[in-house]
Design a protein around this motif. Sequence first.
Motif, PDB file in Angstrom:
ATOM      1  N   ILE A 168     -13.212  -6.074  39.598  1.00 51.23           N
ATOM      2  CA  ILE A 168     -12.147  -5.188  40.068  1.00 51.23           C
ATOM      3  C   ILE A 168     -12.271  -3.890  39.299  1.00 51.23           C
ATOM      4  N   ASP A 169     -12.365  -2.774  40.020  1.00 52.50           N
ATOM      5  CA  ASP A 169     -12.507  -1.479  39.344  1.00 52.50           C
ATOM      6  C   ASP A 169     -11.732  -0.413  40.093  1.00 52.50           C
ATOM      7  N   TRP A 170     -11.989   0.839  39.747  1.00 53.48           N
ATOM      8  CA  TRP A 170     -11.224   1.963  40.292  1.00 53.48           C
ATOM      9  C   TRP A 170     -11.497   2.204  41.779  1.00 53.48           C
ATOM     10  N   THR A 171     -12.490   1.497  42.350  1.00 53.60           N
ATOM     11  CA  THR A 171     -12.773   1.639  43.789  1.00 53.60           C
ATOM     12  C   THR A 171     -12.195   0.472  44.602  1.00 53.60           C
ATOM     13  N   THR A 172     -11.616  -0.528  43.922  1.00 60.30           N
ATOM     14  CA  THR A 172     -11.089  -1.701  44.622  1.00 60.30           C
ATOM     15  C   THR A 172      -9.818  -1.321  45.389  1.00 60.30           C
ATOM     16  N   PRO A 173      -9.776  -1.604  46.701  1.00 62.56           N
ATOM     17  CA  PRO A 173      -8.575  -1.284  47.479  1.00 62.56           C
ATOM     18  C   PRO A 173      -7.322  -1.887  46.854  1.00 62.56           C
ATOM     19  N   GLN A 174      -6.246  -1.138  46.871  1.00 60.72           N
ATOM     20  CA  GLN A 174      -4.918  -1.512  46.368  1.00 60.72           C
ATOM     21  C   GLN A 174      -4.827  -1.488  44.841  1.00 60.72           C
ATOM     22  N   PHE A 175      -5.934  -1.728  44.163  1.00 63.91           N
ATOM     23  CA  PHE A 175      -5.890  -1.784  42.707  1.00 63.91           C
ATOM     24  C   PHE A 175      -6.595  -0.613  42.035  1.00 63.91           C
ATOM     25  N   GLY A 176      -7.262   0.237  42.807  1.00 68.64           N
ATOM     26  CA  GLY A 176      -8.008   1.350  42.227  1.00 68.64           C
ATOM     27  C   GLY A 176      -7.191   2.215  41.276  1.00 68.64           C
ATOM     28  N   PRO A 177      -6.019   2.722  41.682  1.00 69.62           N
ATOM     29  CA  PRO A 177      -5.239   3.601  40.785  1.00 69.62           C
ATOM     30  C   PRO A 177      -4.750   2.907  39.517  1.00 69.62           C
ATOM     31  N   VAL A 178      -4.668   1.572  39.530  1.00 64.49           N
ATOM     32  CA  VAL A 178      -4.184   0.847  38.359  1.00 64.49           C
ATOM     33  C   VAL A 178      -5.262   0.723  37.292  1.00 64.49           C
ATOM     34  N   MET A 179      -6.539   0.793  37.706  1.00 67.79           N
ATOM     35  CA  MET A 179      -7.644   0.526  36.780  1.00 67.79           C
ATOM     36  C   MET A 179      -8.003   1.781  35.983  1.00 67.79           C
ATOM     37  N   ARG A 180      -7.016   2.308  35.265  1.00 71.02           N
ATOM     38  CA  ARG A 180      -7.204   3.488  34.422  1.00 71.02           C
ATOM     39  C   ARG A 180      -6.514   3.258  33.070  1.00 71.02           C
ATOM     40  N   THR A 181      -6.987   4.015  32.068  1.00 66.91           N
ATOM     41  CA  THR A 181      -6.347   3.910  30.748  1.00 66.91           C
ATOM     42  C   THR A 181      -5.149   4.839  30.638  1.00 66.91           C
ATOM     43  N   THR A 182      -5.127   5.882  31.452  1.00 64.78           N
ATOM     44  CA  THR A 182      -4.009   6.831  31.431  1.00 64.78           C
ATOM     45  C   THR A 182      -3.534   7.030  32.863  1.00 64.78           C
ATOM     46  N   CYS A 183      -2.206   7.076  33.052  1.00 62.04           N
ATOM     47  CA  CYS A 183      -1.704   7.240  34.405  1.00 62.04           C
ATOM     48  C   CYS A 183      -0.422   8.075  34.380  1.00 62.04           C
ATOM     49  N   ASP A 184      -0.249   8.850  35.437  1.00 62.80           N
ATOM     50  CA  ASP A 184       0.971   9.619  35.664  1.00 62.80           C
ATOM     51  C   ASP A 184       1.026   9.911  37.154  1.00 62.80           C
ATOM     52  N   LEU A 185       1.921  10.793  37.555  1.00 65.67           N
ATOM     53  CA  LEU A 185       2.061  11.092  38.978  1.00 65.67           C
ATOM     54  C   LEU A 185       0.776  11.648  39.582  1.00 65.67           C
ATOM     55  N   SER A 186       0.005  12.371  38.782  1.00 67.09           N
ATOM     56  CA  SER A 186      -1.215  12.988  39.298  1.00 67.09           C
ATOM     57  C   SER A 186      -2.302  11.954  39.605  1.00 67.09           C
ATOM     58  N   THR A 187      -2.254  10.772  38.983  1.00 66.19           N
ATOM     59  CA  THR A 187      -3.280   9.750  39.209  1.00 66.19           C
ATOM     60  C   THR A 187      -2.928   8.833  40.373  1.00 66.19           C
ATOM     61  N   GLY A 188      -1.716   8.971  40.896  1.00 66.32           N
ATOM     62  CA  GLY A 188      -1.317   8.152  42.032  1.00 66.32           C
ATOM     63  C   GLY A 188      -0.650   6.857  41.670  1.00 66.32           C
ATOM     64  N   SER A 189      -0.425   6.586  40.380  1.00 59.90           N
ATOM     65  CA  SER A 189       0.234   5.355  39.965  1.00 59.90           C
ATOM     66  C   SER A 189       0.970   5.593  38.654  1.00 59.90           C
ATOM     67  N   LEU A 190       2.163   5.044  38.554  1.00 60.20           N
ATOM     68  CA  LEU A 190       2.947   5.162  37.322  1.00 60.20           C
ATOM     69  C   LEU A 190       2.693   3.994  36.371  1.00 60.20           C
ATOM     70  N   PHE A 191       1.857   3.071  36.807  1.00 61.32           N
ATOM     71  CA  PHE A 191       1.521   1.931  35.959  1.00 61.32           C
ATOM     72  C   PHE A 191       0.017   1.710  36.014  1.00 61.32           C
ATOM     73  N   CYS A 192      -0.601   1.421  34.867  1.00 65.00           N
ATOM     74  CA  CYS A 192      -2.042   1.206  34.834  1.00 65.00           C
ATOM     75  C   CYS A 192      -2.413   0.303  33.665  1.00 65.00           C
ATOM     76  N   ILE A 193      -3.684   0.002  33.563  1.00 62.54           N
ATOM     77  CA  ILE A 193      -4.181  -0.908  32.524  1.00 62.54           C
ATOM     78  C   ILE A 193      -3.837  -0.396  31.125  1.00 62.54           C
ATOM     79  N   GLY A 194      -3.836   0.914  30.960  1.00 62.28           N
ATOM     80  CA  GLY A 194      -3.514   1.474  29.650  1.00 62.28           C
ATOM     81  C   GLY A 194      -2.127   1.100  29.166  1.00 62.28           C
ATOM     82  N   ASP A 195      -1.200   0.833  30.084  1.00 63.63           N
ATOM     83  CA  ASP A 195       0.146   0.415  29.678  1.00 63.63           C
ATOM     84  C   ASP A 195       0.129  -1.010  29.121  1.00 63.63           C
ATOM     85  N   LEU A 196      -0.813  -1.826  29.559  1.00 64.46           N
ATOM     86  CA  LEU A 196      -0.936  -3.183  29.036  1.00 64.46           C
ATOM     87  C   LEU A 196      -1.621  -3.192  27.675  1.00 64.46           C
ATOM     88  N   PHE A 197      -2.570  -2.262  27.481  1.00 63.33           N
ATOM     89  CA  PHE A 197      -3.387  -2.244  26.267  1.00 63.33           C
ATOM     90  C   PHE A 197      -3.324  -0.848  25.627  1.00 63.33           C
TER      91      PHE A 197
END
Length: 579
Positions: free
Chosen positions: A386-415
């Motif tokens: 599962i990576d940044w190209t996986t449908p539905q999960f792509g925007p989540v597979m980032r270390t940093t996220c905000d409105l500009s990345t398309g998701s308010l929650f991402c892997i970086g929030d877990l780690f």
Amino acid sequence: MRNALLISICATLASCQIPSKDLADMNPLLFNDRTLKGPGVIARVTPTGTQYVASVVAAAFSSHFADIKPPKERKDHQLSSVPTVTLRRLMLETLQLEKQLVSTTTNDGLVRITVRNISVSTSAILSGELRGIKLQDNVTFRTPSLRLDVAIRIMKNSGGNPALKMESCKINNQGIKLVTKPMDPRNGKSIADGIANDANAIFSDLICAKIEHIVTNRVNQRFALLSSRISLENSKNFDIVKIIMQAEERMKRLVRQNMMRSNKTLRRNVHAHNARRVSRDPVRGKRQFDEDKFHLFLNSFNFSRADSLMLDYSMITSPSLTSRGIELQTSGEVFQSGHTTPFGAGPIFLPRVPNPSQMLQIVVSDFVPNSLMFHGHRIGLFDTRIDWTTPQFGPVMRTTCDLSTGSLFCIGDLFPALREMLPDRNIAFAFTTLKAPAVIVQPEEKGGIHFSLLGLIRLISDRNEPIGEMEIRIEALMKMKLTPKSVKGKVTIEEIQFTSRSPRILLQEELDDAGFLSREILQRMVNDILRQGIPIPIHPLFKLVKPKLTLFSRSMLLETNFLLNEHIIAQLTAETLVA
């Protein structure tokens, strides 16, 4: 004393004959299954299903009677009550039956098939002399109400497929109609009475010989060419006619090659014999003959190996035929070519009484899905990413996220430690199983199907750099969904546990908190593993119709009606296969 202790330990653990690699790959939930040797599947074709199968097969047989000329078919028949008259060149012209007039019973190891009101037409040439008149006339006699009683024994051939044997065949007719050119009325009545008196014997010789020819020289020979093990990939679109045609062609080609080799060997032997006569060197001639035999031996082997998972639906024992129907025990194992499964199936049982509304009852041990997952684990079948190209999960597979990345929650929030080390980066999760997943089936009131998985997740950056690793243990409940070809599972995770293998990057306290938050991602990952489904190990001739599922201890009961491919059944009984 020391040896006795070792023997005792080996017997207790039941693992001395199991390679250490197999033990390392086994799920601990299955350790107690290492000594089990039962069938993976038990199936029952109920009386309702048996009658349906018999009607389809009888219709297929009837369509091919005219083109069958078995070598034992009697051509001539001397009338017993008019011995001076002989029926020559007897031929079965037509045979017609109605499926709804086919009935069956199963007992004493036999399936007895009765077909009523068969319409039969037979031709012959009258020969001989009657009341001073020489006979040389064409004659046709018909009956619209012939009854056929056949007893068939179903056995297991050497390849684990069905083999049929006709144990008895009886004909009974209730009157014939004679058609011939005008003749002396007394002769006409005598001939008609004579044929009517011998009609059962005449029809038996014609019809029963044809049935035996179809069973022996068509159905059994073709089942003998059919492998009882097919790849999982081919099981999705298994073309039984094509497979048999290819096997027949290979057999013909092998016969031709062997004939050519034999002729070549014969020429060589003649040459060697002549050489011996000149050189008087018997050793040289013997060596040449031995080399020819050696090359013929080598050429009979196929050294190619399939590197895929196979489904074994071969029968373990000959079928049991009782008043409950036809019951079969089959392997049901999914295996990797060249490898064994280090555990087996425990005792499974069919319901005591057949379900009269269903044609087929199948009990599948959880050994079947567990063998699939064991060998699938060994070949990396369940590896997923599962990576940044996986449908539905792509925007989540980032270390940093905000409105500009398309998701308010991402892997970086877990780690958070990972986010601080690699800010604003894409992350991939590469998953592989550390041990084979396993399912333990229990009745619904005892929790249903328990799914257990131990795996490894490797974190990889968008620059293909390894970041860290963590083990994951999942305990889940599984809901089963049936399709005509497979059982598909969907899990609901009950427990998640992460264990860091890279404690400087993936902090254990962060992993402990991540379990609940990452449930959706991991549930998706596990369901991706199961999305192909577990094949239902039944013969490809059957297509299941609206199967229903009931859970038992370590097994699942499937009750269903089914359809037989009538075109394929007709092909199997025909003289020539057509793709």
